[in-house]
Design an enzyme around this catalytic site. Structure first.
Site, mmCIF file in Angstrom:
data_model
loop_
_atom_site.group_PDB
_atom_site.id
_atom_site.type_symbol
_atom_site.label_atom_id
_atom_site.label_comp_id
_atom_site.label_asym_id
_atom_site.label_seq_id
_atom_site.Cartn_x
_atom_site.Cartn_y
_atom_site.Cartn_z
ATOM 1 N N LYS A 87 0.885 -1.203 -0.074
ATOM 2 C CA LYS A 87 -0.033 0.129 0.146
ATOM 3 C C LYS A 87 0.967 1.168 -0.115
ATOM 4 C CE LYS A 87 -4.151 1.381 2.549
ATOM 5 N NZ LYS A 87 -4.725 1.112 3.740
HETATM 6 O O1 G3P Z 1 -7.961 2.235 5.307
HETATM 7 C C1 G3P Z 1 -7.879 3.441 4.881
HETATM 8 C C2 G3P Z 1 -9.498 4.076 5.250
HETATM 9 O O2 G3P Z 1 -10.449 2.852 5.136
HETATM 10 C C3 G3P Z 1 -9.464 4.906 6.485
HETATM 11 O O3 G3P Z 1 -10.537 4.777 6.866
HETATM 12 O O4 G3P Z 1 -12.214 5.533 8.667
HETATM 13 O O5 G3P Z 1 -9.942 6.195 9.039
HETATM 14 O O6 G3P Z 1 -11.272 7.350 7.393
HETATM 15 P P1 G3P Z 1 -10.866 5.860 8.066
#
Ligand code: G3P
Length: 216
Positions: A87
């Site tokens: 990633k």
């Molecule tokens: O893994 C990346 C993403 O899904 C992060 O989500 O909830 O931290 O905005 P969030």
């Protein structure tokens, strides 16, 4: 649409996997820190533990933000397990690193994508997945689903093979909307997947069936 779980919590990964609908896992440095996984050896071992639970792709994020550092870290991650997807953040050196890994046949997930132009670059570089963060866009009064739809449209125009991995999902409606607009993958918190199960008419209907069955 594939279902990935967006966590580094092994119990949650097991629970989603036991449901039989899990296609992969995404993690990020914040999710690893949330589980208290610190130090390179522990982090690498944790990725292998995740790979041993699920059958699909497991995204492991590089911390470096320079090309050489991303290549070094990404190669280390990719050697860990065949399910690992490297990633990489959507920055200039990140695009170069995605191209490098693409040429070597190593899968990548381009993360922190917030615009169609960024998604176009990720696809041109040969990313396996592109991760638009729809919840974080919604948080700043911008339509996250509209971005997913736009990226799907652009990729279809040119038959890019990069898969649209909708990230930063906050609830079951996000998952449904992603399916409507044709996202290839939704990476979700466990609770959002479980919330898809819920309907009061299912609960009341089942209660009635069970009470009627008890009468005969
Ligand atoms: O893994 C990346 C993403 O899904 C992060 O989500 O909830 O931290 O905005 P969030």
């Amino acid at each position: 649409m594939k279902f990935f779980i967006d966590t580094a919590n092994l119990d949650q990964i097991r629970e989603a996997n036991d449901l039989g609908v899990l296609d992969g896992v995404t993690t990020n440095p914040s999710l690893m820190a949330k589980e208290g996984i610190r130090g390179q050896n522990n982090i690498l071992k944790h990725y292998v533990d995740i790979c041993n639970i699920v059958e699909g792709d497991v995204s492991a994020e590089v911390i470096a933000v320079d090309f050489e550092g991303m290549i070094r870290e990404g190669e280390l991650l990719a050697e860990l397990h065949p399910q690992i997807v490297v990633k990489i953040p959507m920055i200039k050196d990140g695009i170069k690193a995605i191209k490098y890994f693409s040429n070597k046949g190593i899968k990548t997930n381009c993360t922190l994508v917030f615009s169609p132009g960024q998604a176009l670059l990720a696809a041109k570089a040969g990313a396996t997945y592109v991760s638009p963060f729809l919840g974080r866009l919604d948080d700043v009064s911008t339509d996250g689903i509209a971005l997913i739809e736009q990226i799907v449209f652009i990729y279809n125009n040119y038959e890019f093979e990069t898969q649209v991995l909708a990230a930063s999902i906050r609830g079951p409606l996000h998952i449904i909307k992603c399916a409507e607009v044709g996202a290839d993958v939704a990476t979700c918190p466990l609770q959002s997947i479980l919330d898809l199960l819920k309907h009061p008419l299912t609960d009341s209907g089942l209660a009635k069936f069970l009470s009627d069955a008890a009468k005969v």
